[in-house]
Every structure is written in structure tokens, then in C-alpha cells.
Write a protein that holds these residues in place. Structure first.
Motif, PDB file in Angstrom:
ATOM      1  N   CYS A 143       0.792  -1.226   0.000  1.00 30.47           N
ATOM      2  CA  CYS A 143       0.000   0.000   0.000  1.00 30.47           C
ATOM      3  C   CYS A 143       0.826   1.279   0.000  1.00 30.47           C
ATOM      4  O   CYS A 143       0.317   2.344  -0.345  1.00 30.47           O
ATOM      5  N   CYS A 146       1.152   4.071  -2.922  1.00 30.09           N
ATOM      6  CA  CYS A 146       0.121   5.084  -3.142  1.00 30.09           C
ATOM      7  C   CYS A 146      -0.202   5.887  -1.878  1.00 30.09           C
ATOM      8  O   CYS A 146      -0.334   7.096  -1.938  1.00 30.09           O
ATOM      9  N   HIS A 147      -0.323   5.200  -0.739  1.00 27.40           N
ATOM     10  CA  HIS A 147      -0.789   5.904   0.460  1.00 27.40           C
ATOM     11  C   HIS A 147       0.346   6.383   1.354  1.00 27.40           C
ATOM     12  O   HIS A 147       0.096   6.983   2.391  1.00 27.40           O
ATOM     13  N   LEU A 166     -13.749   8.901   2.477  1.00 29.62           N
ATOM     14  CA  LEU A 166     -14.553   9.037   1.260  1.00 29.62           C
ATOM     15  C   LEU A 166     -15.617   7.948   1.207  1.00 29.62           C
ATOM     16  O   LEU A 166     -16.763   8.185   0.822  1.00 29.62           O
ATOM     17  N   TRP A 167     -15.195   6.743   1.552  1.00 31.66           N
ATOM     18  CA  TRP A 167     -16.040   5.568   1.365  1.00 31.66           C
ATOM     19  C   TRP A 167     -16.475   4.942   2.685  1.00 31.66           C
ATOM     20  O   TRP A 167     -16.894   3.797   2.722  1.00 31.66           O
ATOM     21  N   GLY A 273     -10.741   9.383  -9.017  1.00 31.33           N
ATOM     22  CA  GLY A 273      -9.783   8.570  -8.254  1.00 31.33           C
ATOM     23  C   GLY A 273     -10.164   7.095  -8.298  1.00 31.33           C
ATOM     24  O   GLY A 273     -11.344   6.750  -8.299  1.00 31.33           O
ATOM     25  N   LYS A 274      -9.134   6.249  -8.346  1.00 25.58           N
ATOM     26  CA  LYS A 274      -9.406   4.810  -8.422  1.00 25.58           C
ATOM     27  C   LYS A 274      -8.548   4.076  -7.409  1.00 25.58           C
ATOM     28  O   LYS A 274      -7.322   4.192  -7.409  1.00 25.58           O
ATOM     29  N   MET A 275      -9.202   3.361  -6.531  1.00 29.09           N
ATOM     30  CA  MET A 275      -8.508   2.471  -5.594  1.00 29.09           C
ATOM     31  C   MET A 275      -8.607   1.063  -6.185  1.00 29.09           C
ATOM     32  O   MET A 275      -9.711   0.563  -6.416  1.00 29.09           O
TER      33      MET A 275
HETATM   34  C1  HEC Z   1      -2.408   2.343  -7.174  1.00 29.01           C
HETATM   35  C2  HEC Z   1      -2.564   3.148  -5.993  1.00 29.01           C
HETATM   36  C3  HEC Z   1      -3.183   2.527  -4.775  1.00 29.01           C
HETATM   37  C4  HEC Z   1      -2.792   1.397  -4.089  1.00 29.01           C
HETATM   38  C5  HEC Z   1      -1.676   0.427  -4.427  1.00 29.01           C
HETATM   39  C6  HEC Z   1      -3.634   1.312  -2.942  1.00 29.01           C
HETATM   40  N1  HEC Z   1      -4.533   2.336  -2.938  1.00 29.01           N
HETATM   41 FE1  HEC Z   1      -5.964   2.654  -1.570  1.00 29.01          FE
HETATM   42  N2  HEC Z   1      -6.679   4.202  -2.669  1.00 29.01           N
HETATM   43  C7  HEC Z   1      -6.103   4.716  -3.806  1.00 29.01           C
HETATM   44  C8  HEC Z   1      -6.858   5.847  -4.272  1.00 29.01           C
HETATM   45  C9  HEC Z   1      -6.546   6.706  -5.478  1.00 29.01           C
HETATM   46  C10 HEC Z   1      -7.943   5.978  -3.393  1.00 29.01           C
HETATM   47  C11 HEC Z   1      -9.047   7.039  -3.460  1.00 29.01           C
HETATM   48  C12 HEC Z   1     -10.104   6.633  -4.417  1.00 29.01           C
HETATM   49  C13 HEC Z   1     -11.078   7.761  -4.559  1.00 29.01           C
HETATM   50  O1  HEC Z   1     -10.672   8.822  -5.065  1.00 29.01           O
HETATM   51  O2  HEC Z   1     -12.223   7.589  -4.124  1.00 29.01           O
HETATM   52  C14 HEC Z   1      -7.790   4.938  -2.378  1.00 29.01           C
HETATM   53  C15 HEC Z   1      -8.647   4.757  -1.324  1.00 29.01           C
HETATM   54  C16 HEC Z   1      -8.415   3.887  -0.267  1.00 29.01           C
HETATM   55  C17 HEC Z   1      -9.248   3.787   0.903  1.00 29.01           C
HETATM   56  C18 HEC Z   1     -10.509   4.559   1.163  1.00 29.01           C
HETATM   57  C19 HEC Z   1     -10.184   5.843   1.847  1.00 29.01           C
HETATM   58  C20 HEC Z   1     -11.391   6.628   2.186  1.00 29.01           C
HETATM   59  O3  HEC Z   1     -11.215   7.806   2.532  1.00 29.01           O
HETATM   60  O4  HEC Z   1     -12.512   6.080   2.164  1.00 29.01           O
HETATM   61  C21 HEC Z   1      -8.682   2.836   1.720  1.00 29.01           C
HETATM   62  C22 HEC Z   1      -9.166   2.380   3.081  1.00 29.01           C
HETATM   63  C23 HEC Z   1      -7.504   2.356   1.046  1.00 29.01           C
HETATM   64  N3  HEC Z   1      -7.371   2.999  -0.154  1.00 29.01           N
HETATM   65  C24 HEC Z   1      -6.655   1.405   1.554  1.00 29.01           C
HETATM   66  C25 HEC Z   1      -5.634   0.823   0.816  1.00 29.01           C
HETATM   67  C26 HEC Z   1      -4.854  -0.291   1.287  1.00 29.01           C
HETATM   68  C27 HEC Z   1      -4.980  -0.966   2.634  1.00 29.01           C
HETATM   69  C28 HEC Z   1      -3.985  -0.600   0.289  1.00 29.01           C
HETATM   70  C29 HEC Z   1      -2.985  -1.736   0.236  1.00 29.01           C
HETATM   71  C30 HEC Z   1      -3.543  -3.042   0.162  1.00 29.01           C
HETATM   72  C31 HEC Z   1      -4.208   0.344  -0.788  1.00 29.01           C
HETATM   73  N4  HEC Z   1      -5.218   1.184  -0.428  1.00 29.01           N
HETATM   74  C32 HEC Z   1      -3.517   0.339  -1.979  1.00 29.01           C
HETATM   75  C33 HEC Z   1      -4.968   4.242  -4.411  1.00 29.01           C
HETATM   76  C34 HEC Z   1      -4.285   3.086  -4.045  1.00 29.01           C
END
Ligand code: HEC
Ligand code: HEC
Length: 301
Positions: A143, A146-147, A166-167, A273-275
Motif C-alpha cells: 500500500c 500510493c498511500h 470518502l467511502w 480517483g481509483k482504488m
Molecule cells: C495504485 C494506488 C493505490 C494502491 C496500491 C492502494 N490504494 Fe488505496 N486508494 C487509492 C486511491 C486513489 C484511493 C481514493 C479513491 C477515490 O478517489 O475515491 C484509495 C482509497 C483507499 C481507501 C478509502 C479511503 C477513504 O477515505 O474512504 C482505503 C481504506 C484504502 N485505499 C486502503 C488501501 C490499502 C490498505 C492498500 C494496500 C492493500 C491500498 N489502499 C492500496 C490508491 C491506491
């Protein structure tokens, strides 16, 4: 090996390997033939520095023996392991097979542990130090790109510690986010708002929502536009909607930057945005631990 397009390469490699080994045997025998008279040492006729003569001594037996041992070794090796073209060797060993065996062994060791964690509710897991440590390591692996290593995010990548979601920030929502990913869809509003001036007005209104100084006249006009175009997702009071991933616009936390220019850009051009989803990639057990870790972070504040 299976990548060969024809049998030719199988034979090409196998024959060259065998010929090379046989050539070594022949070379050794040729070098040592005629060493019967041990006492007579031949002089090669090369002399340096006046009296330094090069002799032609036979190779010591023990040293020769070592050469023969390496040849016998290579013979057995090529019989047991893959090496002669596509011949798999009688042990049927492959690097892929060894890798899979090791993975299966690790799975067998840690599988039950993950299984147990998966059966434990996230609210209980956040009290289990070992579970959180595993979660932290998973987070570091998957993670941080990105984070961020501190989970404070970056522009476009949400901060996971700030309590603004956000979610949705309860354990189920966080787990669903990580399992299935999220795709935010904020359309571009430049057109519907009538260009730059319309965007300006709404942006001014948003500043007022988060308690910042505004040009009152513009904000007033913006409010009217907000009520037409924005409340469906961001809500009548601007507090957002976690079902759509529409952020709270009143908390002065900005995913894409909070300057007037940045806010106007978000409105004019839209944001998407894309998670990415992780269910298939990591499996539910690991996602469960990650959700616990992330939920734990947000409880630390
Ligand atoms: C390729 C990039 C990327 C990776 C790798 C990634 N994320 Fe994300 N994540 C994002 C983005 C971009 C968003 C915001 C999506 C949106 O704009 O709604 C997000 C959103 C989230 C959110 C929601 C936050 C909210 O405010 O609701 C969580 C929880 C989260 N990620 C956890 C994780 C975790 C745990 C991992 C590792 C397993 C991970 N992410 C890996 C890009 C990533
Ligand atoms: C269809 C639902 C929808 C509508 C309608 C909508 N938004 Fe959004 N908005 C979103 C979503 C979803 C995001 C989050 C985008 C992301 O995470 O990439 C967002 C993000 C934003 C952001 C960026 C927030 C930040 O933290 O950086 C601003 C500003 C914004 N919207 C303003 C508006 C305004 C002003 C309107 C009306 C003109 C509007 N939105 C209408 C869904 C919507």
C-alpha cells in the motif's frame, strides 16, 4: 525448454554438451598418454633469464583424478537434472516445482494463522498486537506506493489516518474498499456551470462551507448553483456521501488540494480517483488483516 519451436534446438544443445564432455575426456587422455617413463623429464627447450628452463612434467595423478571426478559428476548431473536439451532428468526436478513446493510449505505454516485471524472480528483484531504487526508488514508491501509509508497519503491518494473517509471508515467499509476497490466519479462541471465564472462562484461557496473567507456576492450565486448541480452527491449541507465516495466539502480536508485554484480545477475538470481491488491478488485473509491495521490507524488519533 518447452519454449523451443522445434526439436532442432533440443538436439543442438544436447549434442554439443555431450561432445564437449567427451572432448574433455579425450583431451585428458591425450595429455597423459606417453607418460610411462616417469624419471625422464622432457625439456621444452624454452629458457629464460639465462638458466630458467621450462620442463614438461606429467600432470600429478591426484590432480588428474580430480578432473576425472568432475567429468563423472557432470555425467550423473545431466542424468538426474534437466540440462541436456529438453531431457527433464530422471528426478523430474524443475525450478518452478521447487518454488511451488516452498510456497505450499509456507502456506501450510502460516495458513492456519491467517485463517484464525480471518475468523476474528476487526474490532478484536485491533487489540491483538501480533495481528497488527502482520497487517503493518502487509501494508508496507502493498500500500505504501500510493498511500505513503506513514499512511498519510498524497495529493489524489487519501490520508488513511485523518478520520475523514470518502467511502466510510467503519471496519466493514474499509474492508470492502480494499477487497473490491473503488472508482470515484466526479463529472466535469465547467460546461453545465457556464464556464469559468460559474466555476468561480461555486468555488467561493465551497470556501464558505469550510469556514474560509469568501467574496460574499459570488458565494451567494454559487450556493444557488450548488443546489442545482452538487447536492445529489455532496448532500444539501456539503457533508458528502460515502455510498458514492463523494467527499465532505465542509471539513477543510482536500484530496486534490484546497487552494482556490485546485478546488476550481476539481470542479471544472472533474476527478476520477481509483482504488484498485485486492481480493483476487491478496485473498480475503490478508485483506481482513489490512482492514484491521488501517482501521487501527484511524483509531490512534
Ligand atoms: C495504485 C494506488 C493505490 C494502491 C496500491 C492502494 N490504494 Fe488505496 N486508494 C487509492 C486511491 C486513489 C484511493 C481514493 C479513491 C477515490 O478517489 O475515491 C484509495 C482509497 C483507499 C481507501 C478509502 C479511503 C477513504 O477515505 O474512504 C482505503 C481504506 C484504502 N485505499 C486502503 C488501501 C490499502 C490498505 C492498500 C494496500 C492493500 C491500498 N489502499 C492500496 C490508491 C491506491
Ligand atoms: C455524481 C456525483 C457528484 C456530483 C453531482 C458532484 N460531485 Fe464533486 N465529487 C464527487 C466524487 C465521487 C468526488 C471524489 C473524486 C475522487 O475521489 O476522485 C468528488 C470530488 C469533488 C471535489 C474535490 C474534493 C477534494 O477533497 O479535493 C470538489 C471540490 C467537488 N467534488 C465539488 C463539486 C461541486 C462544486 C459539484 C457541483 C458543481 C460537484 N462536486 C458535484 C461526486 C460528485
Amino acid at each position: 525448454m518447452a519454449d523451443f519451436t522445434s526439436d532442432f534446438w533440443h538436439w543442438y544443445i544436447a549434442i554439443i554438451s555431450v561432445i564437449s564432455i567427451l572432448a574433455c575426456v579425450w583431451l585428458l587422455r591425450w595429455m597423459t598418454s606417453g607418460f610411462i617413463k616417469k624419471d625422464e623429464v622432457e625439456d621444452t627447450g624454452h629458457v629464460w633469464d639465462g638458466d630458467l628452463t621450462e620442463l614438461n612434467n606429467p600432470l600429478p595423478r591426484w590432480w588428474l583424478g580430480l578432473f576425472y571426478i568432475t567429468i563423472v559428476f557432470s555425467g550423473f548431473y545431466l542424468l538426474l537434472y534437466p540440462g541436456l536439451g529438453t531431457f527433464a532428468g530422471i528426478l523430474d526436478w524443475t525450478s518452478q516445482g521447487q518454488y511451488e513446493e516452498e510456497v505450499a510449505k509456507t502456506e501450510a505454516e502460516v495458513g492456519p494463522l491467517f485463517e484464525r485471524y480471518q475468523q476474528t472480528a476487526i474490532l478484536d483484531l485491533i487489540k491483538d498486537e501480533n495481528a497488527l504487526k502482520v497487517g503493518e508488514r502487509l501494508y508496507a508491501n502493498y500500500c505504501t506506493t500510493c498511500h505513503g509509508s506513514d499512511a498519510r497519503g498524497a495529493r489524489g491518494y487519501p490520508n488513511l489516518r485523518d478520520g475523514a473517509w470518502l467511502w466510510g471508515g467503519d471496519p466493514e467499509n474499509i474492508k470492502a474498499t480494499i477487497m473490491h476497490g473503488r472508482q470515484a466519479a466526479m463529472p466535469a462541471w465547467e460546461g453545465p456551470l457556464g464556464g469559468e465564472s460559474g466555476v468561480d462562484e461555486v468555488a467561493q461557496y465551497l470556501l464558505s462551507l469550510s469556514g474560509r473567507a469568501t467574496i460574499a456576492e459570488l458565494a451567494e450565486k454559487g450556493k444557488a448553483k450548488y443546489e442545482v448541480f452538487c447536492i445529489a452527491c455532496h448532500g444539501p449541507t456539503g457533508t458528502g456521501n460515502i455510498a458514492l465516495g463523494a467527499p465532505n466539502l465542509t471539513d477543510d480536508i482536500w484530496l486534490y488540494g484546497g487552494s482556490l485554484t485546485r478546488i476550481s480545477q476539481s470542479i471544472a475538470k472533474g476527478r476520477n480517483g481509483k482504488m484498485p481491488p485486492h481480493a483476487e491478488f491478496l485473498g480475503e485473509a490478508k485483506v481482513h488483516l489490512l482492514a484491521a491495521y488501517v482501521y487501527g490507524l484511524s483509531q490512534e488519533r
